[in-house]
Design a protein around this motif. Structure first.
Motif, PDB file in Angstrom:
ATOM      1  N   ASP A 124       0.821  -1.207   0.000  1.00  0.00           N
ATOM      2  CA  ASP A 124       0.000   0.000   0.000  1.00  0.00           C
ATOM      3  C   ASP A 124       0.858   1.261   0.000  1.00  0.00           C
ATOM      4  OD1 ASP A 124       1.007   0.185   2.563  1.00  0.00           O
ATOM      5  OD2 ASP A 124      -0.939   0.396   3.535  1.00  0.00           O
ATOM      6  N   LEU A 186      -4.024   4.586   0.176  1.00  0.00           N
ATOM      7  CA  LEU A 186      -2.990   5.530  -0.197  1.00  0.00           C
ATOM      8  C   LEU A 186      -3.335   6.918   0.345  1.00  0.00           C
ATOM      9  CD1 LEU A 186      -0.456   5.153  -2.066  1.00  0.00           C
ATOM     10  CD2 LEU A 186      -1.825   6.198  -3.875  1.00  0.00           C
ATOM     11  N   PRO A 189      -3.281  12.937  -2.611  1.00  0.00           N
ATOM     12  CA  PRO A 189      -2.238  13.749  -3.249  1.00  0.00           C
ATOM     13  C   PRO A 189      -2.036  15.063  -2.510  1.00  0.00           C
ATOM     14  CG  PRO A 189      -3.706  12.817  -4.902  1.00  0.00           C
ATOM     15  CD  PRO A 189      -4.337  12.540  -3.570  1.00  0.00           C
ATOM     16  N   ARG A 242       4.412   2.836  -8.607  1.00  0.00           N
ATOM     17  CA  ARG A 242       3.035   2.965  -9.066  1.00  0.00           C
ATOM     18  C   ARG A 242       2.090   2.197  -8.157  1.00  0.00           C
ATOM     19  NH1 ARG A 242       1.991   1.278 -15.153  1.00  0.00           N
ATOM     20  NH2 ARG A 242       2.526  -0.765 -14.306  1.00  0.00           N
ATOM     21  N   SER A 243       1.032   2.847  -7.737  1.00  0.00           N
ATOM     22  CA  SER A 243       0.041   2.196  -6.896  1.00  0.00           C
ATOM     23  C   SER A 243      -0.643   1.078  -7.668  1.00  0.00           C
ATOM     24  CB  SER A 243      -1.003   3.215  -6.429  1.00  0.00           C
ATOM     25  OG  SER A 243      -2.019   2.589  -5.681  1.00  0.00           O
ATOM     26  N   ALA A 279      -1.999   6.690 -10.087  1.00  0.00           N
ATOM     27  CA  ALA A 279      -1.449   7.172  -8.828  1.00  0.00           C
ATOM     28  C   ALA A 279      -0.068   6.589  -8.579  1.00  0.00           C
ATOM     29  CB  ALA A 279      -2.386   6.801  -7.679  1.00  0.00           C
ATOM     30  N   TYR A 280       0.838   7.432  -8.073  1.00  0.00           N
ATOM     31  CA  TYR A 280       2.200   7.028  -7.752  1.00  0.00           C
ATOM     32  C   TYR A 280       2.565   7.566  -6.373  1.00  0.00           C
ATOM     33  CZ  TYR A 280       2.861   5.795 -12.651  1.00  0.00           C
ATOM     34  OH  TYR A 280       2.733   5.213 -13.900  1.00  0.00           O
ATOM     35  N   ARG A 281       3.504   6.906  -5.744  1.00  0.00           N
ATOM     36  CA  ARG A 281       4.083   7.385  -4.493  1.00  0.00           C
ATOM     37  C   ARG A 281       5.546   7.724  -4.774  1.00  0.00           C
ATOM     38  NH1 ARG A 281       2.248   9.798   0.039  1.00  0.00           N
ATOM     39  NH2 ARG A 281       3.020   8.906   1.983  1.00  0.00           N
ATOM     40  N   THR A 298       2.161  11.555  -2.633  1.00  0.00           N
ATOM     41  CA  THR A 298       1.273  10.862  -3.561  1.00  0.00           C
ATOM     42  C   THR A 298       0.976  11.811  -4.714  1.00  0.00           C
ATOM     43  OG1 THR A 298       0.242   9.561  -1.799  1.00  0.00           O
ATOM     44  CG2 THR A 298      -0.977   9.757  -3.877  1.00  0.00           C
ATOM     45  N   ARG A 300      -0.558  12.012  -9.054  1.00  0.00           N
ATOM     46  CA  ARG A 300      -1.239  11.340 -10.151  1.00  0.00           C
ATOM     47  C   ARG A 300      -0.581  11.771 -11.450  1.00  0.00           C
ATOM     48  NH1 ARG A 300      -5.659   8.525  -8.856  1.00  0.00           N
ATOM     49  NH2 ARG A 300      -6.522   8.835  -6.769  1.00  0.00           N
ATOM     50  N   THR A 315      -4.741  11.287   6.130  1.00  0.00           N
ATOM     51  CA  THR A 315      -3.320  11.296   5.798  1.00  0.00           C
ATOM     52  C   THR A 315      -2.487  11.361   7.058  1.00  0.00           C
ATOM     53  OG1 THR A 315      -3.745  12.392   3.703  1.00  0.00           O
ATOM     54  CG2 THR A 315      -1.501  12.518   4.556  1.00  0.00           C
TER      55      THR A 315
END
Length: 324
Positions: A124, A186, A189, A242-243, A279-281, A298, A300, A315
């Protein structure tokens, strides 16, 4: 390929599926996970690139899998000896990289001051570790790891064999942390992140299949940090995951310490390419006052960052760490 790898992977995969089902990891925040299209090919640092020619800014090209999605690639296999740990307990994590004859690889090309970079991330993306394991003479790598929460994790080995003509690879394998499990989502953002008293602001956009600039600016107590210290030969390192499937991008900053043009802060600039929308971290490692710190974001792909949205009620600060 090492004869013991296949059976061990098969047994572990079945056990992990039975234990955790379709949910992965434990982290911070609640937000929907985005389903992603097919991932893309990666360059020498794990960043995706178009299959035809260089990065010319065109989108929509068909691509090969991104880094970290495969346990074997280009004749090399990540043989993870430790497939299960206990959450909250310090454990020795060991693994071997094997060639297509099943032999342990014992010669590597040093990149960014290390022969191999190891990333451990929760499924996650709420827990992140950037580790630098020690290699024994027989090719076995090992490092202590302490994962705080139960769930599924992904282990990434980023390396370049010393063999002539070998390219940089990022191989991935699954790791399970046993214990009481509660899935979380997640974080929302946000263009700003706080870590250990430092504030980091992200500007720019991560774009699908197109190179773009990301700028990360570090401040402390409201003042710009202008004396960042080199860490692994740079003023910052950025890993993007990448999520959903944890496709791996390992990008490095534009410029280097001592090149006569790159300043030691407050801004570190990167050029990155996302393999797809979604979505990416992002995890930024930087050193200041003798300590390495990690800021997490986070984002996008395709969304411009610079004006931070309101804080999410779910968050929380991510769990990050290093091993050297």
């Amino acid at each position: 390929m090492h004869t013991g790898t296949g059976p061990r992977i098969t047994v572990f995969a079945a056990a992990l599926a039975a234990t955790f089902g379709a949910a992965y990891g434990v982290g911070t925040g609640l937000a929907p996970v985005v389903e992603e299209p097919a991932p893309a090919a990666h360059d020498e640092h794990g960043a995706p690139v178009p299959t035809a020619g260089g990065d010319d800014g065109h989108e929509g090209r068909k691509s090969a899998p991104a880094g970290g999605l495969q346990i074997s690639e280009a004749g090399y296999t990540l043989d993870l000896d430790t497939s299960r740990v206990t959450a909250g307990r310090r454990t020795e994590l060991s693994f071997t990289v094997r060639d297509d004859q099943g032999r342990a690889v014992t010669a590597y090309r040093r990149e960014h001051d290390k022969e191999l970079h190891l990333i451990v991330a929760a499924r996650d993306l709420g827990t992140y570790r950037h580790l630098h394991p020690a290699r024994a003479a027989d090719g076995t790598w090992s490092t202590p790891v302490d994962l705080p929460r139960a769930g599924g994790y992904r282990v990434f080995a980023d390396f370049t064999p010393a063999r002539r003509g070998a390219e940089n690879l990022t191989l991935g394998a699954d790791l399970a942390a046993a214990g009481p499990y509660a899935p979380r989502g997640l974080p929302a953002p946000d263009a700003t992140a706080e870590t250990d008293g430092y504030d980091v602001r992200l500007t720019g956009a991560l774009r699908p299949e197109r190179a773009s600039e990301l700028r990360l600016t570090v401040s402390r107590d409201g003042r710009p940090v202008t004396d960042l210290q080199p860490y692994l030969g740079a003023y910052g390192h950025l890993v993007a995951l990448r999520s959903g499937d944890l496709a791996y991008l390992h990008v490095h900053p534009n410029g280097a310490p001592g090149d006569g043009a790159t300043k030691p802060g407050p801004t570190v600039s990167f050029t990155a390419t996302a393999p797809s929308a979604g979505a990416y971290r992002l995890f930024l490692d930087f050193r200041h006052a003798g300590k390495v710190r990690t800021a997490a974001f986070t984002v996008r792909a395709g969304q411009t960052h610079g004006a931070a949205p309101g804080p999410s009620a779910h968050t929380a600060e991510p769990d990050t760490g290093h091993g050297h």
